[in-house]
Design a protein around this motif. Structure first.
Motif, PDB file in Angstrom:
ATOM      1  N   ILE A  92      40.458 -38.375  20.871  1.00  0.00           N
ATOM      2  CA  ILE A  92      40.316 -39.122  19.613  1.00  0.00           C
ATOM      3  C   ILE A  92      40.220 -38.129  18.451  1.00  0.00           C
ATOM      4  N   PRO A 103      39.616 -44.039  10.774  1.00  0.00           N
ATOM      5  CA  PRO A 103      38.727 -45.196  10.668  1.00  0.00           C
ATOM      6  C   PRO A 103      38.118 -45.263   9.273  1.00  0.00           C
ATOM      7  N   SER A 108      32.313 -48.274  13.136  1.00  0.00           N
ATOM      8  CA  SER A 108      31.529 -47.423  14.030  1.00  0.00           C
ATOM      9  C   SER A 108      31.744 -47.764  15.506  1.00  0.00           C
ATOM     10  N   ILE A 110      34.930 -48.502  18.641  1.00  0.00           N
ATOM     11  CA  ILE A 110      36.345 -48.390  18.983  1.00  0.00           C
ATOM     12  C   ILE A 110      36.583 -49.287  20.197  1.00  0.00           C
ATOM     13  N   ASN A 121      34.738 -51.695  24.908  1.00  0.00           N
ATOM     14  CA  ASN A 121      34.220 -51.177  23.641  1.00  0.00           C
ATOM     15  C   ASN A 121      33.386 -49.916  23.827  1.00  0.00           C
ATOM     16  N   LEU A 124      32.095 -45.377  18.288  1.00  0.00           N
ATOM     17  CA  LEU A 124      33.055 -44.365  17.866  1.00  0.00           C
ATOM     18  C   LEU A 124      32.510 -42.960  18.148  1.00  0.00           C
ATOM     19  N   LYS A 125      31.220 -42.793  17.911  1.00  0.00           N
ATOM     20  CA  LYS A 125      30.548 -41.508  18.132  1.00  0.00           C
ATOM     21  C   LYS A 125      30.737 -41.032  19.580  1.00  0.00           C
ATOM     22  N   ALA A 127      33.170 -42.008  21.645  1.00  0.00           N
ATOM     23  CA  ALA A 127      34.592 -41.791  21.926  1.00  0.00           C
ATOM     24  C   ALA A 127      35.117 -40.489  21.308  1.00  0.00           C
ATOM     25  N   ILE A 128      34.423 -39.999  20.298  1.00  0.00           N
ATOM     26  CA  ILE A 128      34.842 -38.746  19.660  1.00  0.00           C
ATOM     27  C   ILE A 128      34.338 -37.545  20.457  1.00  0.00           C
ATOM     28  N   ALA A 181      39.725 -49.817  15.516  1.00  0.00           N
ATOM     29  CA  ALA A 181      38.465 -49.420  14.887  1.00  0.00           C
ATOM     30  C   ALA A 181      37.790 -50.671  14.348  1.00  0.00           C
ATOM     31  N   ASP A 185      30.633 -54.538  16.631  1.00  0.00           N
ATOM     32  CA  ASP A 185      30.883 -54.306  18.051  1.00  0.00           C
ATOM     33  C   ASP A 185      31.563 -55.538  18.661  1.00  0.00           C
TER      34      ASP A 185
END
Ligand SMILES: Nc1nc2c(c(=O)[nH]1)N[C@H]1C(S)=C(S)[C@@H](COP(=O)(O)O)O[C@H]1N2
Ligand SMILES: [Mo]
Length: 209
Positions: A92, A103, A108, A110, A121, A124-125, A127-128, A181, A185
């Motif tokens: 990502i 995004p 927040s 993904i 789901n 994002l934190k 997934a990064i 994005a 949630d």
């Protein structure tokens, strides 16, 4: 049998076996429904939702992106773990650096969108993190159809990287066709069917009863 037990004992001593898990030397296959067929001319990867621009990539374009290799322990909620699995694919972070995934500030989460409507789901934190990858290759070879060919999300644990959020493998969508994005949630297929919304392996976030 002895080989497996010895390896499991080592893994536990190294602090790499989360509670309630046991080691497998095989690679079990788990999913709902049939294995979808890959039809290259119909395949596209869509980056959408709360993004500054929507992006669509065909298979050739996706294959031309810079790749990353990562070695992880993977943990299935059904209690098997597999260690030192090697994946190659696109992170990502790479999509962000290339300006392909932008995004909006309030996004927040993904959501991975897969063939046949499967979604899952992640924050994002998470997934990064280095422990999540959009993988095209496993152990140096293209993914097997039943493990998600041509593209899947994989979330695992990188030994000695305790700061990362280690998530059960169900949050790696096989036959992945897009990422969305979201500022809100959106629990996915298994999350709506009673699996935990977060799925951290060390906290044993398995099912909601
Ligand atoms: N598209 C899709 N991806 C999926 C699933 C699914 O049902 N459909 N199941 C998840 C579950 S529950 C697990 S444990 C892992 C299993 O991956 P594997 O079959 O490669 O071991 O895939 C995940 N990804
Ligand atoms: Mo699973």
């Amino acid at each position: 049998m002895k080989e497996r037990l010895d390896a499991e004992k080592r893994m536990r001593e190294e602090g790499r076996l989360p509670p309630g898990q046991s080691l497998t030397l095989r690679f079990p296959i788990l999913h709902y429904g049939p294995v979808p067929e890959f039809v290259e001319k119909e395949w596209e990867f869509k980056i959408f939702g709360e993004v500054k621009k929507e992006v669509k990539l065909n298979w050739k374009e996706f294959c031309s992106l810079p790749t990353t290799e990562v070695e992880m322990d993977i943990h299935c909620v059904t209690a098997w773990s597999k260690k030192n699995t090697k994946w190659k694919g696109v992170t990502i972070k790479t999509l962000i650096d290339l300006g392909l995934f932008l995004p909006k500030n309030d996004a927040s989460f993904i959501i991975q969108h897969c063939e046949l409507g499967y979604t899952t789901n992640l924050p994002l934190k998470t997934a990064i993190g280095d422990n999540f990858i959009l993988a095209t290759h496993y152990e140096g070879k293209p993914l097997a159809p039943e493990h998600g060919y041509p593209l899947r999300g994989v979330c695992g644990a990188i030994p000695n990287r305790k700061e990362l959020d280690d998530i059960y493998l169900w949050k790696g969508g096989k036959w992945l066709r897009g990422i969305e994005a979201c500022s809100e949630d959106k629990p996915g297929f298994w999350e709506k069917a009673g699996y935990h919304n977060r799925g951290n392996v060390w906290k044993e976030e398995r099912f909601v009863t």
